[in-house]
Write an enzyme that holds these catalytic residues in place. Sequence first.
Site, mmCIF file in Angstrom:
data_model
loop_
_atom_site.group_PDB
_atom_site.id
_atom_site.type_symbol
_atom_site.label_atom_id
_atom_site.label_comp_id
_atom_site.label_asym_id
_atom_site.label_seq_id
_atom_site.Cartn_x
_atom_site.Cartn_y
_atom_site.Cartn_z
ATOM 1 N N HIS A 1 0.954 -1.128 -0.161
ATOM 2 C CA HIS A 1 0.358 -0.067 0.007
ATOM 3 C C HIS A 1 1.021 0.895 -0.454
ATOM 4 C CE1 HIS A 1 -2.899 2.818 2.006
ATOM 5 N NE2 HIS A 1 -4.252 2.052 1.502
ATOM 6 N N ASP B 1 2.982 -4.916 7.944
ATOM 7 C CA ASP B 1 1.821 -3.814 7.604
ATOM 8 C C ASP B 1 -0.093 -4.860 8.181
ATOM 9 O OD1 ASP B 1 -0.831 -2.749 6.686
ATOM 10 O OD2 ASP B 1 0.249 -2.656 4.890
ATOM 11 N N GLN C 1 -4.926 -4.565 7.197
ATOM 12 C CA GLN C 1 -5.456 -5.924 6.636
ATOM 13 C C GLN C 1 -5.722 -7.162 6.999
ATOM 14 O OE1 GLN C 1 -8.115 -5.126 4.362
ATOM 15 N NE2 GLN C 1 -7.048 -3.154 3.990
ATOM 16 N N LYS D 1 -10.451 -1.179 10.186
ATOM 17 C CA LYS D 1 -10.978 -1.684 8.910
ATOM 18 C C LYS D 1 -11.018 -3.113 9.925
ATOM 19 C CE LYS D 1 -7.211 0.132 5.617
ATOM 20 N NZ LYS D 1 -8.225 0.403 4.481
ATOM 21 N N CYS E 1 -4.988 2.309 -3.959
ATOM 22 C CA CYS E 1 -3.747 3.249 -2.920
ATOM 23 C C CYS E 1 -2.682 2.016 -3.164
ATOM 24 C CB CYS E 1 -4.269 3.325 -1.246
ATOM 25 S SG CYS E 1 -4.856 4.161 -1.612
HETATM 26 C C1 LIG Z 1 -2.536 -2.871 3.322
HETATM 27 C C2 LIG Z 1 -3.383 -1.397 3.924
HETATM 28 N N1 LIG Z 1 -1.874 -0.604 4.255
HETATM 29 C C3 LIG Z 1 -1.940 0.400 4.994
HETATM 30 C C4 LIG Z 1 -3.193 0.629 4.568
HETATM 31 C C5 LIG Z 1 -3.639 2.458 5.148
HETATM 32 O O1 LIG Z 1 -4.479 2.441 5.817
HETATM 33 P P1 LIG Z 1 -4.772 3.600 7.554
HETATM 34 O O2 LIG Z 1 -5.729 4.405 6.025
HETATM 35 O O3 LIG Z 1 -5.901 3.123 8.283
HETATM 36 O O4 LIG Z 1 -3.663 4.005 7.725
HETATM 37 C C6 LIG Z 1 -4.709 0.283 4.327
HETATM 38 C C7 LIG Z 1 -5.374 0.921 3.928
HETATM 39 O O5 LIG Z 1 -6.167 0.251 3.111
HETATM 40 C C8 LIG Z 1 -4.074 -0.709 3.855
HETATM 41 O O6 LIG Z 1 -5.022 -1.806 3.340
#
Ligand SMILES: Cc1ncc(COP(=O)(O)O)c(C=O)c1O
Length: 405
Positions: free
Chosen positions: A122, A199, A202, A225, A363
């Site tokens: 992401h 990370d 998900q 999430k 993203c």
């Molecule tokens: C795999 C992954 N990493 C990071 C993020 C970023 O999360 P946040 O926008 O809650 O900071 C997302 C959000 O879609 C994501 O799907």
Amino acid sequence: MPDFDQIRQQFPILQQTENGQPLVYLDNGATSQKPLKVIETIERYYRVQNANVHRGVYGLSERATELYEGAREKVRGFLNAKSTKEIVFVRGVTEAVNLVAQSWARTFLKAGDEVLITEMEHHSNIVPWQLLREQIGIRLRVLPMNDKGEVCLGAMADMVNEHTKLVSVTHMSNALGTINDVKRMCEIAHSVGAKFMADGAQATAHLKVDVQDIDCDFYALSGHKMYGPTGIGVLYAKEELLEAMPPYQGGGDMIYSVTFDSTEFNVLPYKFEAGTPNIAGGIGLGAAVDFLQELGMDKVAAYEDELLHYATNQLKQIEGLRIIGEAERKGGVISFIIDDIHPHDMATLMDQDGICVRASHHCAMPVMQHFKVPSTVRASFGVYNNFDDIDRLIASIEESKEMLL
Ligand SMILES: Cc1ncc(COP(=O)(O)O)c(C=O)c1O
């Protein structure tokens, strides 16, 4: 097995219609809906429990502090961290990665040191490292993936070396659904003395996560999430790392004493929590953790796996439909494109049928670049989805296809 149909009743938003049709919410990868337990916990907090935390000597503030710190303990248990000192409340994964980049990496890395990420990250696990590259000249390296959307651990072992200081990898891809073997990746990172960050944006809504079993140095999650509120997330980090790291932001609550000459910082984890925290968010996240723990993460994973397989088999019957991301190990995310149809047109028509799916680059533009598509349609599942939702998804795709082709 919990009654997953009954679970749907706990989500007020799912009882409404959208464009005259019962709402089918399949955009859980972007954010999940909230159960009554979370909504009522936040409402109760603002109705009868609201006070600032950590500093009041009156009962209301003490009770708010207990609730907030109780939520931290719930998250500790959820991740199986050793101590609540290792649970730093942040806004979400984005802030957690930036914190690691700007505090740990900016302090301990130097020009030429390598940070390894994967091709399926992401943007929030790409851009903070690019910013750091501008600031101190680190080298950002990218582990490629194959056309199924998997990274090769052999290739990873070949890419790490004495210059690799951090490997930062998504536990589960939001664009492809791929679940990475973070435990093995962590071992590979450690074999060359690098730190390992996962990370979990998900993963935490779908999989059981045990940070001690993975042995990761950093792990990030986003509350929204995983059935919790927006604006709250967690950075887990091993205590000795947090002890060594400088604060990320300065202000109230992160200090022990202040004079104009110097400041003594607060103990962990408060050293990293400057300012009045998102108290309602933290308490709401605690309620979301309770919700998931009561269901049982193993059962959640097994149920969503059934949904994924059912949906995958149904989607494969649709002529001209191509699934993007066919890793052996996947969570409840399916990205797809249909010949000659723009994903945005498809998702707009599906909205008329009351179906919320995402059409975007998610993203994760480098993933789109790999598969040579501008965007995909993505259906992503949560605990309240069922086989009827998938049947409606399939029917809507078929109808939209007829109209668009
Ligand atoms: C795999 C992954 N990493 C990071 C993020 C970023 O999360 P946040 O926008 O809650 O900071 C997302 C959000 O879609 C994501 O799907």
